[in-house]
Design an enzyme around this catalytic site. Structure first.
Site, PDB file in Angstrom:
ATOM      1  N   GLN A   1       0.726  -1.127   0.172  1.00 45.53           N
ATOM      2  CA  GLN A   1      -0.043  -0.109   0.014  1.00 45.53           C
ATOM      3  C   GLN A   1       0.963   1.358   0.003  1.00 45.53           C
ATOM      4  O   GLN A   1       1.171   1.729   0.809  1.00 45.53           O
ATOM      5  CB  GLN A   1      -0.985  -0.078   1.303  1.00 45.53           C
ATOM      6  CG  GLN A   1      -1.854   1.217   1.115  1.00 45.53           C
ATOM      7  CD  GLN A   1      -3.099   1.087   1.990  1.00 45.53           C
ATOM      8  OE1 GLN A   1      -3.027   0.182   2.805  1.00 45.53           O
ATOM      9  NE2 GLN A   1      -3.801   2.058   2.159  1.00 45.53           N
ATOM     10  N   PHE A   2       1.141   1.824  -1.390  1.00 50.50           N
ATOM     11  CA  PHE A   2       2.145   2.977  -1.225  1.00 50.50           C
ATOM     12  C   PHE A   2       1.457   4.312  -0.567  1.00 50.50           C
ATOM     13  O   PHE A   2       2.218   5.092  -0.372  1.00 50.50           O
ATOM     14  CB  PHE A   2       2.560   3.051  -2.818  1.00 50.50           C
ATOM     15  CG  PHE A   2       1.564   3.849  -3.664  1.00 50.50           C
ATOM     16  CD1 PHE A   2       1.517   5.296  -3.747  1.00 50.50           C
ATOM     17  CD2 PHE A   2       0.497   3.038  -4.332  1.00 50.50           C
ATOM     18  CE1 PHE A   2       0.447   5.753  -4.463  1.00 50.50           C
ATOM     19  CE2 PHE A   2      -0.542   3.786  -5.010  1.00 50.50           C
ATOM     20  CZ  PHE A   2      -0.514   5.174  -5.077  1.00 50.50           C
ATOM     21  N   THR A   3       0.012   4.144  -0.668  1.00 53.77           N
ATOM     22  CA  THR A   3      -0.781   5.328  -0.037  1.00 53.77           C
ATOM     23  C   THR A   3      -0.065   5.732   1.471  1.00 53.77           C
ATOM     24  O   THR A   3      -0.311   6.775   2.107  1.00 53.77           O
ATOM     25  CB  THR A   3      -2.077   5.377  -0.210  1.00 53.77           C
ATOM     26  OG1 THR A   3      -2.528   4.169   0.547  1.00 53.77           O
ATOM     27  CG2 THR A   3      -2.594   5.266  -1.705  1.00 53.77           C
TER      28      THR A   3
END
Length: 149
Positions: free
Chosen positions: A78-80
């Site tokens: 999850q890059f967010t």
């Protein structure tokens, strides 16, 4: 690396309506990779997560780790988690690692976990995923390899 660690009674991740990873009692880990992360960061976080004492013992106290409770692990990239929304209304993801580097470290993290935990499932890197979970407790812990002190 950053991780949102949730103790779950069940969790799954789907891509295009197909379940690609599912677990029962254990931990769901949402994992973000920062551009400055390395294998040492991944190793530190993997060890920290599987040994985090957030499962109940016989007395009902959070005193057992994932390893001690024979729990399962579901890891979802999850890059967010590196979204910075301090300025304006649209998050900046400048601190997130580029996809190739992020995938390399994500895979290293998963590989490390598989050496420690019997059941490790994953999502699909860079895919649009639907994550379902039942947070048990609820217990949610935020970890960051930059804050090792």
């Amino acid at each position: 690396m950053r991780a949102v660690v949730q103790r779950v009674s069940r969790a799954s991740v789907s891509v295009d309506g197909e379940i690609v990873g599912a677990i029962r009692n254990g931990l769901l880990v949402l994992l973000g990779v920062r551009s400055t992360d390395d294998r040492e960061s991944a190793d530190y976080l993997a060890d920290k997560i599987v040994n985090l004492r957030i499962f109940e013992d016989a007395d009902g106290r959070m005193n057992k780790s994932l390893l001690e409770s024979n729990g399962e692990l579901l890891v979802v990239s999850q890059f967010t988690l590196y979204g910075d929304a301090r300025k304006g209304r649209r998050p900046s993801f400048i601190d997130a690692a580029p996809p190739e580097r992020a995938n390399e470290l994500y895979e290293h993290f998963v590989s490390k976990c598989k050496k420690l935990v019997e059941t490790v499932k994953t999502g699909r890197f860079q895919a649009m995923m639907d994550v379902e979970l039942v947070n048990n407790g609820p217990v949610t812990i935020l970890l960051d390899s930059e804050k090792q002190i």
